[in-house]
Design a protein around this motif. Structure first.
Motif, short mmCIF file in Angstrom:
data_model
loop_
_atom_site.label_atom_id
_atom_site.label_comp_id
_atom_site.label_asym_id
_atom_site.label_seq_id
_atom_site.Cartn_x
_atom_site.Cartn_y
_atom_site.Cartn_z
N LYS A 162 52.75 93.82 -14.22
CA LYS A 162 54.15 93.45 -14.39
C LYS A 162 54.77 93.29 -13.01
O LYS A 162 54.58 94.13 -12.14
N LEU A 163 55.48 92.17 -12.81
CA LEU A 163 56.18 91.96 -11.55
C LEU A 163 57.48 92.77 -11.56
O LEU A 163 58.26 92.68 -12.50
N VAL A 164 57.69 93.54 -10.50
CA VAL A 164 58.90 94.38 -10.42
C VAL A 164 59.54 94.20 -9.05
O VAL A 164 58.90 93.81 -8.08
N THR A 165 60.84 94.50 -9.01
CA THR A 165 61.66 94.41 -7.79
C THR A 165 61.42 93.11 -7.01
O THR A 165 61.17 93.15 -5.80
N PRO A 166 61.49 91.96 -7.69
CA PRO A 166 61.29 90.71 -6.94
C PRO A 166 62.48 90.40 -6.04
O PRO A 166 63.63 90.66 -6.39
N ASN A 167 62.21 89.87 -4.88
CA ASN A 167 63.26 89.33 -4.03
C ASN A 167 62.84 87.93 -3.58
O ASN A 167 61.65 87.58 -3.67
N TYR A 168 63.77 87.15 -3.07
CA TYR A 168 63.45 85.76 -2.80
C TYR A 168 64.37 85.20 -1.71
O TYR A 168 65.42 85.75 -1.39
N LYS A 169 63.94 84.08 -1.17
CA LYS A 169 64.77 83.29 -0.28
C LYS A 169 64.50 81.82 -0.58
O LYS A 169 63.48 81.48 -1.18
N TYR A 170 65.41 80.95 -0.16
CA TYR A 170 65.26 79.55 -0.53
C TYR A 170 65.83 78.65 0.55
O TYR A 170 66.62 79.07 1.40
N ASP A 171 65.43 77.38 0.49
CA ASP A 171 65.98 76.36 1.37
C ASP A 171 65.99 75.05 0.61
O ASP A 171 65.12 74.79 -0.24
N ILE A 172 66.98 74.20 0.88
CA ILE A 172 67.12 72.92 0.20
C ILE A 172 67.19 71.82 1.24
O ILE A 172 67.98 71.90 2.18
N GLN A 173 66.38 70.78 1.07
CA GLN A 173 66.36 69.68 2.04
C GLN A 173 67.61 68.82 1.93
O GLN A 173 68.22 68.46 2.95
N SER A 174 68.01 68.47 0.70
CA SER A 174 69.21 67.67 0.52
C SER A 174 69.69 67.76 -0.92
O SER A 174 68.92 68.10 -1.82
N THR A 175 70.96 67.43 -1.14
CA THR A 175 71.56 67.48 -2.47
C THR A 175 72.52 66.31 -2.66
O THR A 175 73.25 65.96 -1.72
N THR A 176 72.51 65.74 -3.86
CA THR A 176 73.49 64.71 -4.19
C THR A 176 74.22 65.10 -5.47
O THR A 176 73.64 65.74 -6.36
N PHE A 177 75.49 64.72 -5.55
CA PHE A 177 76.35 65.06 -6.68
C PHE A 177 76.78 63.79 -7.42
O PHE A 177 77.10 62.78 -6.79
N GLU A 178 76.80 63.89 -8.74
CA GLU A 178 77.36 62.82 -9.58
C GLU A 178 78.30 63.49 -10.58
O GLU A 178 77.87 64.33 -11.37
N PHE A 179 79.58 63.13 -10.54
CA PHE A 179 80.58 63.64 -11.48
C PHE A 179 81.24 62.47 -12.19
O PHE A 179 81.86 61.62 -11.53
N GLU A 180 81.09 62.40 -13.48
CA GLU A 180 81.74 61.34 -14.24
C GLU A 180 83.20 61.72 -14.54
O GLU A 180 83.54 62.89 -14.64
N ASN A 181 84.03 60.69 -14.65
CA ASN A 181 85.43 60.87 -15.06
C ASN A 181 86.26 61.65 -14.05
O ASN A 181 87.16 62.40 -14.42
#
Length: 250
Positions: A168-187
């Motif tokens: 069983k996996l316990v006490t997980p921790n994590y880190k992350y990175d994102i190269q790029s992001t785009t947003f689309e919002f209608e209306n």
């Protein structure tokens, strides 16, 4: 009637045995005593990821593509932005970037790195400002993240069942990175294209500031979902079914 009861009883026995003995054909046990154990585990994870992410119904492991997310609320710095009915898509195309597994030692751990292109779909409601520009609207939203890398570190614990011992996996921790992001919002702005285009352009040029608020709760839920799915698999499959030569610590 007796014949029907017998069939039901036999079906029940066969189902339990099938679940006890079942292991997807794309998952093969690795031998802890072999020198290439780490290579074997890496190969198994790489080959299993696309299938595992779709779920294993025979073991009750759910699909993680898409991931249903809780409502997400950003409320601060002059911006109130809410996402409802959010789903994250793309985990079935995840690739492994790094792996280190320590098993059979005093402290058993795993360090797992993955990368994927992910998209979030949701209903949004926005009112306030993105940095210096006003934003207001509600409708469908799509947020696309290119090359989001997540590194998960976790310890292994052992759970005993009537079938044997399980990881069983316990006490997980994590880190992350994102190269790029785009947003689309209608209306946006009730369909005012000029205002909407200007706001979206500004948001996409300054995506990292927005993701500083948006990414943490999303990534947290993704990691939670992945760990939950892995632990569901572990709860159904004993250690000796996936690791040959494993000796339980006393």
């Amino acid at each position: 009637m007796n014949y029907l009861l017998t069939l039901v009883f036999l079906f029940g026995i066969c189902y339990v045995r099938a679940e006890d003995d079942f292991l997807p054909d794309y998952i093969q046990p690795c031998n802890l005593k072999e020198d290439d154990f780490a290579k074997c585990v890496k190969q198994q994870i790489e080959e299993s990821l696309p299938n595992f992410s779709k779920g294993i119904p025979e073991l009750g492991v759910p699909s993680v593509d898409p991931v249903n997310l809780d409502d997400i609320l950003i409320d601060g710095n002059g911006l109130k932005l809410k996402f409802e009915k959010a789903q994250m898509h793309g985990l079935s195309h995840t690739k492994l970037t790094k792996l280190k597994v320590d098993i059979g030692r005093e402290e058993e751990t795993i360090n797992l790195g993955i990368i994927a292109n992910l998209s979030l779909t949701a209903k949004y409601n926005a009112d306030g400002k993105i940095l210096i520009l006003p934003i207001k609207g509600d409708g469908d939203a799509v947020i696309t993240c290119k090359n989001i890398e997540v590194e998960i570190n976790s310890k292994f614990s052992h759970i005993k069942s009537n079938k044997g011992m399980h990881f069983k996996l316990v006490t997980p921790n994590y880190k992350y990175d994102i190269q790029s992001t785009t947003f689309e919002f209608e209306n946006l702005f009730n369909g005012n294209k000029q205002l909407a285009d200007a706001t979206l352009q500004f948001a996409n040029e300054n995506w990292r500031q927005l993701m500083d608020d948006l990414a943490p709760p999303v990534v947290k839920q993704i990691v939670k979902t992945i760990v939950k799915a892995i632990n569901k698999f572990f709860s159904k499959v004993t250690i000796d079914r996936i690791v040959n030569g494993y000796k339980q610590k006393s």
